[in-house]
Scaffold this active site. Structure first.
Site, PDB file in Angstrom:
ATOM      1  N   GLY A 181     -24.351 -30.896 -25.735  1.00 16.86           N
ATOM      2  CA  GLY A 181     -24.525 -32.179 -26.095  1.00 16.86           C
ATOM      3  C   GLY A 181     -24.448 -33.175 -24.726  1.00 16.86           C
ATOM      4  CB  CYS A 185     -23.938 -26.819 -22.376  1.00 17.43           C
ATOM      5  SG  CYS A 185     -24.392 -27.880 -21.088  1.00 17.43           S
ATOM      6  CE1 TYR A 186     -19.278 -33.495 -24.445  1.00 20.02           C
ATOM      7  CE2 TYR A 186     -18.661 -32.189 -26.542  1.00 20.02           C
ATOM      8  CZ  TYR A 186     -18.554 -33.371 -25.645  1.00 20.02           C
ATOM      9  OH  TYR A 186     -17.747 -34.390 -25.986  1.00 20.02           O
ATOM     10  CG  HIS A 234     -28.552 -24.700 -22.596  1.00 23.51           C
ATOM     11  ND1 HIS A 234     -28.022 -25.068 -23.535  1.00 23.51           N
ATOM     12  CD2 HIS A 234     -28.470 -25.405 -21.466  1.00 23.51           C
ATOM     13  CE1 HIS A 234     -27.515 -26.284 -23.464  1.00 23.51           C
ATOM     14  NE2 HIS A 234     -27.614 -26.455 -22.267  1.00 23.51           N
ATOM     15  CD  GLU A 256     -29.014 -23.019 -26.151  1.00 28.80           C
ATOM     16  OE1 GLU A 256     -28.236 -21.615 -25.755  1.00 28.80           O
ATOM     17  OE2 GLU A 256     -28.630 -23.806 -26.084  1.00 28.80           O
ATOM     18  CB  SER A 290     -45.613 -34.411 -50.843  1.00 27.80           C
ATOM     19  OG  SER A 290     -45.502 -32.968 -50.399  1.00 27.80           O
ATOM     20  N   GLY A 291     -47.462 -32.306 -52.720  1.00 34.98           N
ATOM     21  CA  GLY A 291     -48.801 -31.466 -52.359  1.00 34.98           C
ATOM     22  C   GLY A 291     -48.461 -30.318 -51.324  1.00 34.98           C
ATOM     23  N   GLY A 292     -47.533 -30.694 -50.461  1.00 35.15           N
ATOM     24  CA  GLY A 292     -47.418 -29.782 -49.356  1.00 35.15           C
ATOM     25  C   GLY A 292     -46.340 -28.630 -49.702  1.00 35.15           C
ATOM     26  CB  VAL A 293     -45.662 -25.756 -47.716  1.00 35.56           C
ATOM     27  CG1 VAL A 293     -45.201 -26.217 -46.492  1.00 35.56           C
ATOM     28  CG2 VAL A 293     -45.082 -24.246 -47.919  1.00 35.56           C
ATOM     29  CG  ASP A 294     -42.007 -28.989 -46.142  1.00 35.64           C
ATOM     30  OD1 ASP A 294     -42.199 -27.824 -45.982  1.00 35.64           O
ATOM     31  OD2 ASP A 294     -42.013 -29.590 -45.684  1.00 35.64           O
ATOM     32  CB  SER A 295     -42.381 -31.131 -52.511  1.00 35.09           C
ATOM     33  OG  SER A 295     -43.507 -31.074 -52.304  1.00 35.09           O
ATOM     34  CE  LYS A 332     -44.518 -27.554 -43.036  1.00 33.33           C
ATOM     35  NZ  LYS A 332     -44.445 -28.899 -43.729  1.00 33.33           N
TER      36      LYS A 332
END
Ligand code: XMP
Length: 512
Positions: free
Chosen positions: A56, A83-84, A169, A171, A223-228, A368
């Site tokens: 952070g 780290c933090y 880090h 990661e 929405s026509g997108g993959v998420d919804s 995503k």
């Protein structure tokens, strides 16, 4: 479900917090991010095998410094401070943290000592990646140093209390064998099981949705997108036709998008979808508006109006399904508190007060690419899985100046050519987004033997991992040439095509 026994990441506002969670999930271990101030109960509910305290930007000795409940260190499961996180542990348990005389940013050499489980099987030296201005002057009682750089204590632990900490880090890719350090923590130290997968996510989530919605009804704005679509499919699996979906034609969609998407959602996915042709309403609301934020606000308000009407007509839904992803909620999860900066179009916080909905957000821990993986397991057609993201306010933010039916038609044609040529070149799935922008800029040209004074189309093609940063795509010159030639010859009123070579930051992906 396998969300128990995972690793909880407590977020102190670090820029790599999401990366930590993702690295853990790459090991097939569930990982959820909670704000550092999450109640102990909330953490316990997840029955984690271990806890990671993220990095952070603050200094632990600042009065406003973010903190978590110190009882986290006594939960009985191993804790890894990064780290933090390391500084917070040292500070909280009675050590000393100060501003470093030599802050460490970027590469450094770690000298490993005292045989930590975190570094089991490692050589004595390791290239690591740092990003900190404070360092630990004195460790709390019971801790021993397990790694140092030339300037600072870089790793320490109190194995008796199962507390481990690194100043660097693990990661990020620039740290050599960083993944192995995380694996050592997750598997050797926490004893987590690698049993989190797409299939277990689906079954666990479906179960959780059933518990949440009970016998109730839910409604989803597609929405026509993959998420919804993935969110709706999961809820549909859980509660069947007690889910109603609404897909609104804002008049701001791409060429043929409304009809094609509606068919796909209904026929291929078997979702119960109410199509709402509302282009005229949106266009009326946008008349004379040129300011980008004003456009967004009006589209958002109109969308909510249409959606609220339809929700009332469908009747009785108490739950609202949203395809919110982790990057959408990052600000609201962060240590700054619930600021709820979910993108305007997804944010239904503005729904009328007489329509109280409880949110169902099955994807809010995912990225995503993880959603795409889940979608693939749910047999979502490839064309939808690989579809580029499209902003809620649609073509309105890709058309600078006033939104009129004529200008929309021009943009649609140019945009369709860009996408077609990108697909033809086999690049569609390699780039994050590819689209056209219509500029209100006219320039002189010569077409045939005549002078032209036409408008300009900008082509935007970017590569990105999560849309938080992006770079312009180095398209082959012949692809650019085909796009340019076709747009100028096929789209009436356009006589110039330019290619956008700005990265994000400092630009954004969309032009408005
Ligand atoms: P920017 O332009 O901020 O866009 O770099 C980042 C990503 O978000 C998409 N975007 C939106 N998506 N509603 C959405 O659902 C919106 O209002 C919105 N604005 C931008 C954009 O296409 C890109 O992928």
């Amino acid at each position: 479900m396998n969300e128990r026994g995972g690793i909880v990441v407590l977020d102190f506002g670090g820029q790599y917090t999401q990366l930590i969670a993702r690295r853990i999930r790459e090991q097939q271990v569930f990982s959820a991010i909670l704000p550092c101030w999450a109640a102990l109960e909330e953490i316990r509910k997840l029955e984690p095998a271990g806890v990671v305290l993220s990095g952070g930007p603050s200094s632990v000795y600042d009065p406003q410094a973010p903190a978590c409940d110190p009882a986290v260190l006594g939960l009985g499961v191993p804790v890894l401070g990064i780290c933090y996180g390391l500084q917070w542990i040292a500070h909280t348990l009675g050590g000393q943290v100060r501003r470093a005389e030599r802050p460490e940013y970027g590469r450094a050499e770690l000298k490993i000592q005292n045989g930590s489980e975190l570094f089991r099987g490692f050589p004595r030296q390791l290239k690591i990646w740092n990003s900190h201005g404070d360092h630990v002057l004195a460790l709390p009682a019971g801790f021993r140093i397990t790694g140092q750089t030339n300037n600072a204590v870089s790793a320490a632990e109190d194995p008796a209390r199962k507390i481990y900490a690194v100043q660097f880090h693990p990661e990020v890719q620039h740290t050599d064998r960083g993944t192995e350090i995380l694996q050592n923590f997750i598997f050797r130290i926490c004893g987590a099981q690698p049993n989190w997968s797409g299939a277990s996510f689906i079954s666990g989530t479906v179960e959780a949705i059933r518990r949440q919605v009970g016998e109730g009804r839910a409604i989803c704005a597609l929405s026509g997108g993959v998420d919804s679509a993935v969110a709706a499919l999961l809820v549909h699996r859980a509660i069947g036709d007690r889910l109603s979906n609404v897909f609104v034609d804002t008049g701001l969609l791409r060429k043929n998008e409304y009809q094609q998407t509606l068919e796909l959602l209904r026929e291929r996915l078997g979702l119960n979808v109410l199509g709402v042709p509302a282009a005229e309403r949106f266009l009326a609301r946008l008349k004379g508006v040129t300011d980008p934020e004003e456009k967004r606000k009006r589209i958002g308000a109109e969308f909510i109006g249409v959606f609220a009407e339809k929700a009332r007509e469908l009747g009785g839904a108490r739950f609202l399904v949203q395809g919110t992803l982790y990057p959408d909620v990052i600000e609201s999860v962060s240590v700054r508190g619930p600021s709820a900066t979910i993108k305007t179009h997804h944010n239904v916080g503005g729904l009328p007060a007489d329509m109280p909905f409880t949110l169902v957000e099955p994807l809010r821990d995912l990225f995503k690419d993880e959603v795409r993986r889940i979608g693939r397991e749910l047999d979502l057609p490839e064309e939808m899985l690989t579809k580029h993201p499209f902003p809620g306010p649609g073509l309105a933010v890709r058309l600078l100046g006033e939104v009129t039916p004529e200008r929309l038609a021009t943009l649609r044609e140019a945009d369709a050519i860009v996408v077609e040529e990108i697909r033809r070149a086999g690049l569609y799935e390699k780039v994050w987004q590819a689209f056209a922008v219509l500029l209100p800029v006219r320039s002189v040209g010569v077409m045939g033997d005549e002078r032209s004074y036409g408008f300009t189309v900008a082509v935007r093609v970017v590569e990105s991992e999560d849309a938080m940063t992006a770079d312009w795509s180095r398209l082959p010159a012949d692809v650019l040439e085909r796009i340019s030639t076709r747009v100028v010859s096929e789209v009436v009123g356009i006589n110039r095509v330019i290619y956008d070579i700005s990265s994000k930051p400092p630009s954004t992906i969309e032009w408005e």
